[in-house]
Design a protein around this motif. Sequence first.
Motif, PDB file in Angstrom:
ATOM      1  N   ASP A 132      -2.638   4.502   5.358  1.00  0.00           N
ATOM      2  CA  ASP A 132      -3.551   5.435   4.450  1.00  0.00           C
ATOM      3  C   ASP A 132      -3.552   4.865   2.924  1.00  0.00           C
ATOM      4  OD1 ASP A 132      -3.869   7.310   2.702  1.00  0.00           O
ATOM      5  OD2 ASP A 132      -2.238   8.396   2.665  1.00  0.00           O
ATOM      6  N   PRO A 133      -4.931   4.818   3.242  1.00  0.00           N
ATOM      7  CA  PRO A 133      -6.074   3.968   2.172  1.00  0.00           C
ATOM      8  C   PRO A 133      -5.447   4.853   0.821  1.00  0.00           C
ATOM      9  CG  PRO A 133      -7.189   4.013   3.743  1.00  0.00           C
ATOM     10  CD  PRO A 133      -6.189   4.762   4.203  1.00  0.00           C
ATOM     11  N   SER A 134      -5.358   5.923   0.899  1.00  0.00           N
ATOM     12  CA  SER A 134      -5.561   6.523  -0.944  1.00  0.00           C
ATOM     13  C   SER A 134      -3.825   6.678  -0.736  1.00  0.00           C
ATOM     14  CB  SER A 134      -5.354   8.076  -0.139  1.00  0.00           C
ATOM     15  OG  SER A 134      -4.237   8.817   0.669  1.00  0.00           O
ATOM     16  N   ASP A 135      -3.250   5.957  -0.359  1.00  0.00           N
ATOM     17  CA  ASP A 135      -1.747   5.531  -0.722  1.00  0.00           C
ATOM     18  C   ASP A 135      -1.853   4.553  -2.018  1.00  0.00           C
ATOM     19  OD1 ASP A 135       0.690   4.292  -1.756  1.00  0.00           O
ATOM     20  OD2 ASP A 135       1.681   4.954   0.405  1.00  0.00           O
ATOM     21  N   TYR A 136      -1.968   4.492  -3.018  1.00  0.00           N
ATOM     22  CA  TYR A 136      -2.256   3.169  -4.286  1.00  0.00           C
ATOM     23  C   TYR A 136      -1.012   2.668  -4.065  1.00  0.00           C
ATOM     24  CZ  TYR A 136      -2.602   1.004  -8.829  1.00  0.00           C
ATOM     25  OH  TYR A 136      -2.673   0.173  -9.667  1.00  0.00           O
ATOM     26  N   GLU A 137       0.286   2.841  -4.109  1.00  0.00           N
ATOM     27  CA  GLU A 137       1.397   2.020  -3.918  1.00  0.00           C
ATOM     28  C   GLU A 137       1.369   1.094  -2.349  1.00  0.00           C
ATOM     29  OE1 GLU A 137       5.202   3.376  -5.605  1.00  0.00           O
ATOM     30  OE2 GLU A 137       4.355   4.089  -6.916  1.00  0.00           O
ATOM     31  N   ALA A 138       1.357   1.803  -1.136  1.00  0.00           N
ATOM     32  CA  ALA A 138       1.222   0.794  -0.101  1.00  0.00           C
ATOM     33  C   ALA A 138      -0.433   0.118  -0.318  1.00  0.00           C
ATOM     34  CB  ALA A 138       1.082   1.753   0.348  1.00  0.00           C
ATOM     35  N   ALA A 139      -0.748   0.442  -1.452  1.00  0.00           N
ATOM     36  CA  ALA A 139      -2.292  -0.710  -0.704  1.00  0.00           C
ATOM     37  C   ALA A 139      -1.704  -1.353  -1.635  1.00  0.00           C
ATOM     38  CB  ALA A 139      -3.231   0.282  -1.796  1.00  0.00           C
ATOM     39  N   VAL A 140      -1.793  -1.346  -3.044  1.00  0.00           N
ATOM     40  CA  VAL A 140      -0.453  -2.659  -3.982  1.00  0.00           C
ATOM     41  C   VAL A 140      -0.078  -3.463  -3.102  1.00  0.00           C
ATOM     42  CG1 VAL A 140       0.913  -2.931  -5.733  1.00  0.00           C
ATOM     43  CG2 VAL A 140      -0.865  -1.012  -6.048  1.00  0.00           C
ATOM     44  N   ARG A 141       1.219  -3.196  -2.201  1.00  0.00           N
ATOM     45  CA  ARG A 141       1.534  -4.075  -1.581  1.00  0.00           C
ATOM     46  C   ARG A 141       0.546  -4.828  -0.088  1.00  0.00           C
ATOM     47  NH1 ARG A 141       5.393   0.016  -1.611  1.00  0.00           N
ATOM     48  NH2 ARG A 141       4.390   0.972  -0.063  1.00  0.00           N
ATOM     49  N   LEU A 142      -0.226  -4.857   0.369  1.00  0.00           N
ATOM     50  CA  LEU A 142      -1.151  -4.998   1.460  1.00  0.00           C
ATOM     51  C   LEU A 142      -1.591  -5.885   0.270  1.00  0.00           C
ATOM     52  CD1 LEU A 142      -2.062  -2.096   3.059  1.00  0.00           C
ATOM     53  CD2 LEU A 142      -0.612  -3.978   3.812  1.00  0.00           C
ATOM     54  N   ALA A 143      -1.896  -5.005  -0.804  1.00  0.00           N
ATOM     55  CA  ALA A 143      -3.291  -6.839  -1.319  1.00  0.00           C
ATOM     56  C   ALA A 143      -2.292  -7.689  -1.992  1.00  0.00           C
ATOM     57  CB  ALA A 143      -3.294  -5.720  -2.950  1.00  0.00           C
ATOM     58  N   ASP A 144      -1.687  -7.381  -2.495  1.00  0.00           N
ATOM     59  CA  ASP A 144      -0.289  -9.176  -2.830  1.00  0.00           C
ATOM     60  C   ASP A 144      -0.121  -9.737  -0.984  1.00  0.00           C
ATOM     61  OD1 ASP A 144       0.901 -10.245  -4.247  1.00  0.00           O
ATOM     62  OD2 ASP A 144       2.575  -9.515  -4.335  1.00  0.00           O
ATOM     63  N   GLU A 145      -0.601  -9.115  -0.111  1.00  0.00           N
ATOM     64  CA  GLU A 145      -0.467 -10.111   1.267  1.00  0.00           C
ATOM     65  C   GLU A 145      -2.080 -11.181   1.086  1.00  0.00           C
ATOM     66  OE1 GLU A 145       1.065  -8.482   5.435  1.00  0.00           O
ATOM     67  OE2 GLU A 145       2.184  -6.897   4.105  1.00  0.00           O
ATOM     68  N   PHE A 146      -1.547 -12.392   0.938  1.00  0.00           N
ATOM     69  CA  PHE A 146      -2.140 -13.140   0.914  1.00  0.00           C
ATOM     70  C   PHE A 146      -1.699 -14.156   1.769  1.00  0.00           C
ATOM     71  CE2 PHE A 146      -4.645 -16.247   0.484  1.00  0.00           C
ATOM     72  CZ  PHE A 146      -6.537 -16.139   1.107  1.00  0.00           C
ATOM     73  N   GLY A 147      -0.745 -14.472   2.336  1.00  0.00           N
ATOM     74  CA  GLY A 147       0.477 -16.204   2.781  1.00  0.00           C
ATOM     75  C   GLY A 147       0.255 -15.908   4.584  1.00  0.00           C
ATOM     76  N   ASP A 148       1.015 -16.296   5.106  1.00  0.00           N
ATOM     77  CA  ASP A 148       1.050 -16.031   6.513  1.00  0.00           C
ATOM     78  C   ASP A 148       0.022 -15.058   7.026  1.00  0.00           C
ATOM     79  OD1 ASP A 148       2.041 -18.572   6.344  1.00  0.00           O
ATOM     80  OD2 ASP A 148       4.331 -17.759   6.514  1.00  0.00           O
ATOM     81  N   LYS A 149       0.415 -14.051   6.342  1.00  0.00           N
ATOM     82  CA  LYS A 149       0.029 -12.771   6.993  1.00  0.00           C
ATOM     83  C   LYS A 149      -0.999 -12.251   6.021  1.00  0.00           C
ATOM     84  CE  LYS A 149       1.142 -12.277  10.995  1.00  0.00           C
ATOM     85  NZ  LYS A 149       0.015 -13.553  11.671  1.00  0.00           N
ATOM     86  N   ILE A 150      -2.181 -11.571   6.928  1.00  0.00           N
ATOM     87  CA  ILE A 150      -3.017 -11.208   5.520  1.00  0.00           C
ATOM     88  C   ILE A 150      -4.097 -10.357   6.035  1.00  0.00           C
ATOM     89  CG2 ILE A 150      -5.439 -11.815   4.411  1.00  0.00           C
ATOM     90  CD1 ILE A 150      -4.847 -14.948   4.544  1.00  0.00           C
ATOM     91  N   PRO A 151      -3.997  -9.029   5.972  1.00  0.00           N
ATOM     92  CA  PRO A 151      -4.806  -7.313   6.299  1.00  0.00           C
ATOM     93  C   PRO A 151      -5.862  -7.384   5.460  1.00  0.00           C
ATOM     94  CG  PRO A 151      -3.019  -7.110   4.344  1.00  0.00           C
ATOM     95  CD  PRO A 151      -2.775  -9.011   4.654  1.00  0.00           C
ATOM     96  N   ILE A 152      -7.205  -7.182   7.184  1.00  0.00           N
ATOM     97  CA  ILE A 152      -8.127  -6.547   7.085  1.00  0.00           C
ATOM     98  C   ILE A 152      -8.520  -5.253   7.023  1.00  0.00           C
ATOM     99  CG2 ILE A 152      -8.693  -8.765   7.314  1.00  0.00           C
ATOM    100  CD1 ILE A 152      -9.453  -8.264  10.334  1.00  0.00           C
ATOM    101  N   GLY A 153      -8.916  -4.973   6.662  1.00  0.00           N
ATOM    102  CA  GLY A 153      -9.121  -3.665   6.712  1.00  0.00           C
ATOM    103  C   GLY A 153      -9.115  -2.673   5.629  1.00  0.00           C
TER     104      GLY A 153
END
Lengths: 283, 283, 557, 557
Positions: free
Chosen positions: B222-243
């Motif tokens: 849910d892109p309106s979920d700020y805290e979830a977004a913060v967590r996803l934004a921090d993923e930049f390693g073996d897995k990188i989310p797109i979207g």
Amino acid sequence: MAELKNFEADRETAWCPGCGNFPLRTALSEALTEMDLNPEQITMFTGIGQAAKMPHYIKVNGFNGLHGRSLPPAVGMKLANPEMTVIVESGDGCSYGEGGNHILHNIRRNLDIIHLVHDNQIYGLTKGQASPTTGYDIKTDVQTHGINAEPFNPVRFAVGMKASFVARSFVGDREHLKEMIKAARQHRGYALIDIFQPCVSFNKVNTYQWYKERVYKLKDHDPSDYEAAVRLADEFGDKIPIGIIYKEEKPTFRDRIPFLGDRALVNRKVEVQDMEYLLDEFK
Amino acid sequence: MAELKNFEADRETAWCPGCGNFPLRTALSEALTEMDLNPEQITMFTGIGQAAKMPHYIKVNGFNGLHGRSLPPAVGMKLANPEMTVIVESGDGCSYGEGGNHILHNIRRNLDIIHLVHDNQIYGLTKGQASPTTGYDIKTDVQTHGINAEPFNPVRFAVGMKASFVARSFVGDREHLKEMIKAARQHRGYALIDIFQPCVSFNKVNTYQWYKERVYKLKDHDPSDYEAAVRLADEFGDKIPIGIIYKEEKPTFRDRIPFLGDRALVNRKVEVQDMEYLLDEFK
Amino acid sequence: MDLNILIGGEAGQGLKTVESLLTKTFSRYGYYLFSSKDYMSRIRGGHNFMQVRISDEKIDGPDPGIDLLLALNEETVEIHRDDVNEDGIIISSSGEEEDDIVKIDAASMAEEINPKAVNTVFVGTALKVLGLPITEAEKVLEEHFADKKSVIEDNKKLLKKGYEAGKQLFNLKDLGTKKDRMVIDGNSAVGLGAALAGVSFYAAYPMSPSTGILNYLAGKQEELGIVVEQAEDEIAAINMVLGGSYSGMRSMTGTSGGGLALMAEGVGLAGITETPVVIADVQRPGPATGLPTRTGQGDLLFAVNISQDEFPLMVLAPKDQEDAVYQTFRAFDIAEKYQIPVIILSNQFLADASKTIDRINLDDLKIERYFVDEDQVEEEYKRYKYTADGISPRAYPGQLKGQIVLTDSDEHDELGHIVEDGEKRNMMVKKRAKKLQKLKDNDLCEPDYYGSDKPEYIFVGWGSTAGPIAEARKMLSDEFKVAQLAFGDVWPLPEKTIREKAENGAELIFVESNASSQFARLVRSETGIKADYSIVKYDGRPFSGREIYRRFKEEVK
Amino acid sequence: MDLNILIGGEAGQGLKTVESLLTKTFSRYGYYLFSSKDYMSRIRGGHNFMQVRISDEKIDGPDPGIDLLLALNEETVEIHRDDVNEDGIIISSSGEEEDDIVKIDAASMAEEINPKAVNTVFVGTALKVLGLPITEAEKVLEEHFADKKSVIEDNKKLLKKGYEAGKQLFNLKDLGTKKDRMVIDGNSAVGLGAALAGVSFYAAYPMSPSTGILNYLAGKQEELGIVVEQAEDEIAAINMVLGGSYSGMRSMTGTSGGGLALMAEGVGLAGITETPVVIADVQRPGPATGLPTRTGQGDLLFAVNISQDEFPLMVLAPKDQEDAVYQTFRAFDIAEKYQIPVIILSNQFLADASKTIDRINLDDLKIERYFVDEDQVEEEYKRYKYTADGISPRAYPGQLKGQIVLTDSDEHDELGHIVEDGEKRNMMVKKRAKKLQKLKDNDLCEPDYYGSDKPEYIFVGWGSTAGPIAEARKMLSDEFKVAQLAFGDVWPLPEKTIREKAENGAELIFVESNASSQFARLVRSETGIKADYSIVKYDGRPFSGREIYRRFKEEVK
Ligand SMILES: Cc1ncc(C[n+]2csc(CCOP(=O)(O)OP(=O)(O)O)c2C)c(N)n1
Ligand SMILES: Cc1ncc(C[n+]2csc(CCOP(=O)(O)OP(=O)(O)O)c2C)c(N)n1
Ligand code: SF4
Ligand code: SF4
Ligand SMILES: [Mg+2]
Ligand SMILES: [Mg+2]
């Protein structure tokens, strides 16, 4: 032994009576004294603005440079002399407005410096235009209907950038501010302290009273907890936390230059005649 | 009816064969066509770099300005003509390096624009120096021992700034990229898409393969979920989310100028002789 | 003996390797070299070329005629065929073998051995055509690929194949290796000059055609123990190096016109804070982005008048690659002696061209830092003390026990504190102006004068046009009494020589790579001397002696 | 009749209110005004003062003598006492009542009524001393405090108290209100000129002393329906307005020298993209931060040579507040007619001083936008079409059906696409240069000439020194045959008049507020004409006619 009076600059300030810059200066002088530092061990880099006049009113080495450019010259000092205590100090306009690109990239560099931002949420010296941190409820001669952009939350920004030390303080709480300054110096790496500093001349909203009603001191917060820091950084309303919001130990700028070690480049000895070998590559 | 060929610029590109800029251009042309737009309804503002040459290779109105300055001129266009679809497009160096202060403050302005960053994690046009997004494992002619600063994570930065729309995509997934571009246009406000775009000439680490092995498409986020977004934004390693990582509806730049309404200032009619009243204040 | 080789192909085809192998080889056979580059602003494709001129005498510049055309693709033949001299030769992979075309099937030769090394075939054929042996080229190959040992053998094989496929058409001799020479490009020369001067901190933002300086110094960081930092933008770069200089390190930055524009305010900061700094502006045509990979001299008046209001600064323009080493060294000396910014005006032509020069003589180079002696400091150290010559005692933070160093962007008093009153302002403006006067009186280099003692015409140029003008002067000297004034220091303007020469009635022809003949305007503004003619060029390409010769004939005589 | 009032006190004491009340009142009694400001760079404290000069004839500048000193604090008496003319009067709250001192106990008068309104007492006393009635001042008070109705009564009471405490010492008359006049400061004048020209977008970053333009236009945004945006920095400001202009709006920015330095690259972008833009540079002394609230003319050569390489641009310097309105209007016209950047060189003296001028005549002002007509566009619209006069058809995106508008910072072809070849580069440089030539031929204003027909001396000035020079000229005209050349357009330089005048053998005295007499250097560079003398001043204070008179006597005759 360091003494408070060592830092006294024998000059009248150009600050307004009652300005938050005075208690800030007191806290800084006291912190420096309590850390047993002498003026020549400290260099302060500032930009232009009321805050940026600090090196004229406290006796330390000072480089009072251009508006917005307080951070870049500090890079040079940290290479020349790693032992120097480097304080970068300026207003919110200077640090976050004109100087935005430098804070963005110096957070990444992670120099071992203390960055004190006098955040009065206004452009003081130029007589009261909005700064990046000015809130929605302020109108000015330029922002006649309020600001056209969302207020900048420096703490949320810095935490989002994972700056290695992010704190907030308030000149109305001298002990707290001193504690933050000391912690910032103890920290290895870039340490940002956004300091609420009421401007009695131009900011009639964010007064001493306004801040006093809102700030609360952090207790039991673990600054190494990123997600908790993100949540705290987002608190900017009826309650505003002060203290160390985020902290992470990581390599500093100098650490990442493998051949530098602890050398002070200012002491580098150069003998032209020893550099014959540089010519050989062009044979 | 819009047609794909409308966007074809009858010119040879200066891009290297195999460069990620080609699929990016294809996805963009297709997205514009599918949104039923015509060239004259679109204006593209770019800086300088390989990515920034785009307006020469796709037929739309184009302002190919200075290195680092792709965003500011777009402000003028949005005031002159709110109906215009405005695309700001440039490289990672241009957008996050030289142009850092403008992205910082235009996120705050929240103009209704699409900002496409060709993130090849390198300076292409100047032959391979580190950009802000260059990773630790790259050495270059300038960064002979690797980078002196922590890599910049544009998504984490933009989420930390609460930009109103933050997405990441990859030229290797054309459908995904098209989808993101369409969503960005649909969104009212500033929409950043950081696009992984392999540079086959200078970035030998972040290749098509490298990205393919790491990117995964977001599901159920849910892109309106700020805290979830913060967590996803921090993923930049073996897995990188797109979207779409983060999205928040809020007033745009124009919305905050109360008297502006939906007027296009380019149509403003001015009669000098009607302005006698301006003189009266100086009586 | 004077021979021109043009190597042409697409970006990305490896022209640089071909050029590098050939020039190194020529050099070891004792030839003087001049090798210049014509690049497009792209990474792959398009059409790029390099011109290698070799001779048994010193060479001053490029020459448009072609004796040997090395065409790495077909387009090269199409574009350059008309410029091939009458008895010139083309080496090409395509088309028919003709009288003037040596056809080699480089691709198929390389296919079996190593397709990536296809260019080495051309090097081999070229050596054969020229009549030179292959032995030195093999050694050069070994050094060139020292990092990638695995490919050395492949390259050697292809070198040989190319050699065997050619036929001898010229008659070059091995002149024997000369140990007292160097081959260096202008960007490396500036970098080398800085390294020798003891630069400890170089911060810059990449920008063609200045990036070579950054690359050179970055490549030396570890062995010299210095730091090269890529700044986030040019504003940061100049402010970083000012911080470095304030802190006591010799510090420098480099850029091209657009970056210099962004540094303008910082140059003024150096001026008012009296912080020494060296800035290389490697000019390209503008304004704005312009022609990013081409050459020009359009930044002169901008550099001289950079930043709001006035302050002492020096602008100098190296005349060739050798001068670039010495002038960069000198720039640091002047910057620190006078505590001023010094701008080095180079350009793409100088920066990217390699030239054979005399080996730099390190014995002549002395570093002096001009810091104040501890025992000469009064009780309270005054960074901006009024002195007879305007030069105040300079110290860096931490240098003097118990003293602080305060420097200020606002107008200030002797201690460095902000002042607003008119008297103190006047004193400080005068103090700074005195420094410029002293520099003019003591440290300015008058232009070099060459040619006829009683000339009818004097060519006046500045910076990197010196070589091409010298060639034109020599070409014209049979028909006319011609001379040349080659300026290196351009601001403050050395006035003595040009005044003397102008009085003798010769006509002055200014030769410049900009549209309005800026140097002529500067000379007129300072001396009243007016150009009789200006030969200007602004298409982004360098002058050749031949072009100046032709334009003299068309526009002057 | 010519009378000087100096109002002095600390920053934050409300000098501006006193000045505003007094000048409005004088104006309504039919007096001409000239009111200038001397500010420190601080918000509270320090010493600031304003000089209000009134006369029954037009006034051109300030005068250092004081007829009436309004001392809001004791320091003011100390600092300015020596400048009080022989029969001058001091109004003060402190010290003893003396022959030349009218002592009023303003503080205790205000204490009972409203301590914040203490200054109004001084206004009342001043009117009494001067011999003017109090009635108009009461009306002015009402208007001034229209937003804060509650304080009007308090102020009126204190006005009266002050009035009663004074005694009449001068003999001013009510000359009757003149409807055909305005009192305006230079910053508002530039803002007004822009508003009348139809500026729709103004973006700027605050910087003294230019902020007044920003404030003026911001205050008008809503009623005019325009947008004023505070940019994050000056680089953003110039690029924003270029985007606005590209999009079809008249757009402008304003700053002071340091900000102009940051805009330099953007000015070049305007040059090569041929995007019209108006830029106000309100000069202050530099370099770098310098004296932020003072005046100067140090940016001339920087502005003329701004940015790397060359491109057509215009620089003009308004001569006074009236000229500032018309010239700003004209700047927009020239910018759009020639598709070039136009820099308005104002300065703190002009910007912050208010002057009585003739009411602006709107009938003379016509707006033309010069956009191409749809029906004159060929099949494929060419933004940079080659034309005889170099001016290409300009359209904004969305204007022409089915057409796109492409603009480029790189060198480009007629369509706006990047090019690299030399021929096209030459064509475009020439095309742009033609525009400057046409501007020179058709639209340049020669300097105003005043004074003797056969002068021994001609004062040459540019911009805001016109008034003070005029005063000096008049003062000298009894003793010498003197004349004056007042330049407004400074780049390209209008050469005709000065050439004519120089030929007649008069000595040229350049009067400038910068250290090196930059305008003299520019004139010499373009015409060869050399200054015989230069009277320069760089202490941050404006010239007065008296000072020029004195310096003429000292330095010339
Ligand atoms: C390049 C440049 N632009 C603008 C200015 C004008 N200026 C001086 S201080 C200032 C703002 C000061 O605000 P802030 O940094 O918040 O400091 P404060 O005065 O509030 O302490 C501005 C815009 C300048 N000196 N230089
Ligand atoms: C003021 C200025 N500084 C530097 C440059 C040189 N320059 C041109 S493109 C570029 C970097 C390009 O990198 P990026 O934005 O990532 O684009 P890419 O080529 O990788 O697509 C630089 C440094 C310039 N044109 N202008
Ligand atoms: S203007 Fe505001 S911030 Fe500046 S000194 Fe006065 S009170 Fe302090
Ligand atoms: S240099 Fe890299 S980004 Fe640029 S065109 Fe070539 S492959 Fe693409
Ligand atoms: Mg502030
Ligand atoms: Mg890139």
